[in-house]
Design an enzyme around this catalytic site. Structure first.
Site, mmCIF file in Angstrom:
data_model
loop_
_atom_site.group_PDB
_atom_site.id
_atom_site.type_symbol
_atom_site.label_atom_id
_atom_site.label_comp_id
_atom_site.label_asym_id
_atom_site.label_seq_id
_atom_site.Cartn_x
_atom_site.Cartn_y
_atom_site.Cartn_z
ATOM 1 N N CYS A 15 0.811 -1.213 0.000
ATOM 2 C CA CYS A 15 0.000 0.000 0.000
ATOM 3 C C CYS A 15 0.854 1.278 0.000
ATOM 4 O O CYS A 15 1.656 1.492 0.912
ATOM 5 C CB CYS A 15 -0.928 0.015 1.212
ATOM 6 N N LYS A 42 -9.604 -9.726 5.629
ATOM 7 C CA LYS A 42 -9.367 -8.814 6.752
ATOM 8 C C LYS A 42 -9.723 -9.464 8.089
ATOM 9 O O LYS A 42 -10.819 -10.015 8.238
ATOM 10 C CB LYS A 42 -10.197 -7.542 6.571
ATOM 11 N N GLU A 68 -6.684 7.084 7.912
ATOM 12 C CA GLU A 68 -6.380 8.011 6.825
ATOM 13 C C GLU A 68 -4.916 8.464 6.920
ATOM 14 O O GLU A 68 -4.475 9.033 7.919
ATOM 15 C CB GLU A 68 -7.298 9.220 6.797
ATOM 16 N N SER A 69 -4.183 8.200 5.842
ATOM 17 C CA SER A 69 -2.734 8.403 5.853
ATOM 18 C C SER A 69 -2.323 9.847 6.113
ATOM 19 O O SER A 69 -1.371 10.097 6.863
ATOM 20 C CB SER A 69 -2.127 7.915 4.533
#
Length: 235
Positions: A15, A42, A68-69
């Site tokens: 990712c 998952k 959220e990055s």
């Protein structure tokens, strides 16, 4: 005062958004635990922790969770020593805008490796090329007044200082290190500033160490499962 916390980063091996967080942690010299999961299967505990079902998520002191990055990297920048943002509010705002632009490039990259035929593949490649040209034009406008500032393989987005925006584009350029093994994309031809930036990021230890040594093989396996045009030419 900067705080001292325990960080666990829930991740996926490929990712690019995870890589942003890993690069930030490594640039800050912060110890952290990384837990890679299979997004196709998952774990139940992950589904409970992640409202969007996406990585990365950051677990802080085994109790607080961020997702959220961009939120994660901004938080890490604030609570650890050093600053990976420009002190100028305007420059910082510009960088955040270009970070969003980088996320749009990642969407186009996904379209590239998912394109079902050569025409769609080329169309998506053309879209990416136009966005790289847009970045090049920004560099030209920023540096044309002073040729001494031209980035010749050693500079980052804002010169010699590695900042959060660089953590975003390192994973973007990494895709093409692999894709160019199989396709003559030529997306960077004539884009001297972008090529120089790409080269600098490729040599940055935090960027190279944000993925495992078998990243290229893992990405090839991932793409081969897409039944796309790029998958068909990966041999």
């Amino acid at each position: 005062m900067k705080t001292r916390n325990r960080f666990k980063l829930i991740s996926h091996s490929l990712c690019p958004y995870v890589q942003r967080a890993v690069i930030t942690l490594k640039e800050k010299g912060v110890d952290f635990e990384r837990v890679d999961i299979d997004l196709a299967n998952k774990p139940e505990w992950f589904i409970k922790l992640s409202p969007l079902g996406k990585v990365p998520i950051l677990v802080i002191d085994d109790k607080d969770v961020l997702f959220e990055s961009n939120v994660i990297t901004e938080y890490l920048n604030e609570v650890t020593k050093g600053n990976l943002h420009s002190p100028s509010p305007l420059t910082k705002a510009k960088h955040r805008a270009w970070i969003e632009f980088g996320s749009s490039v990642l969407n186009d990259i996904a379209g590239l490796y998912n394109a079902k035929d050569a025409n769609l593949f080329q169309n998506k490649a053309s879209t990416i090329r136009l966005k790289l040209e847009t970045i090049e034009q920004f560099f030209v406008s920023e540096h044309s007044a002073d040729e001494n500032n031209k980035q010749e393989g050693s500079g980052y987005f804002s010169g010699e200082s590695f900042l959060l925006i660089d953590a975003v584009y390192g994973p973007i350029f990494r895709y093409f290190d692999v894709f160019e093994m199989y396709s003559e994309l030529r997306l960077f031809e004539g884009l001297e500033y972008v090529k120089s930036w790409r080269s600098a990021l490729k040599r940055r230890l935090s960027v190279t160490h944000a993925v495992s040594l078998d990243y290229a093989d893992l990405l090839r396996i991932f793409v081969k499962k897409r039944e796309s045009y790029l998958a068909s030419i990966m041999v």
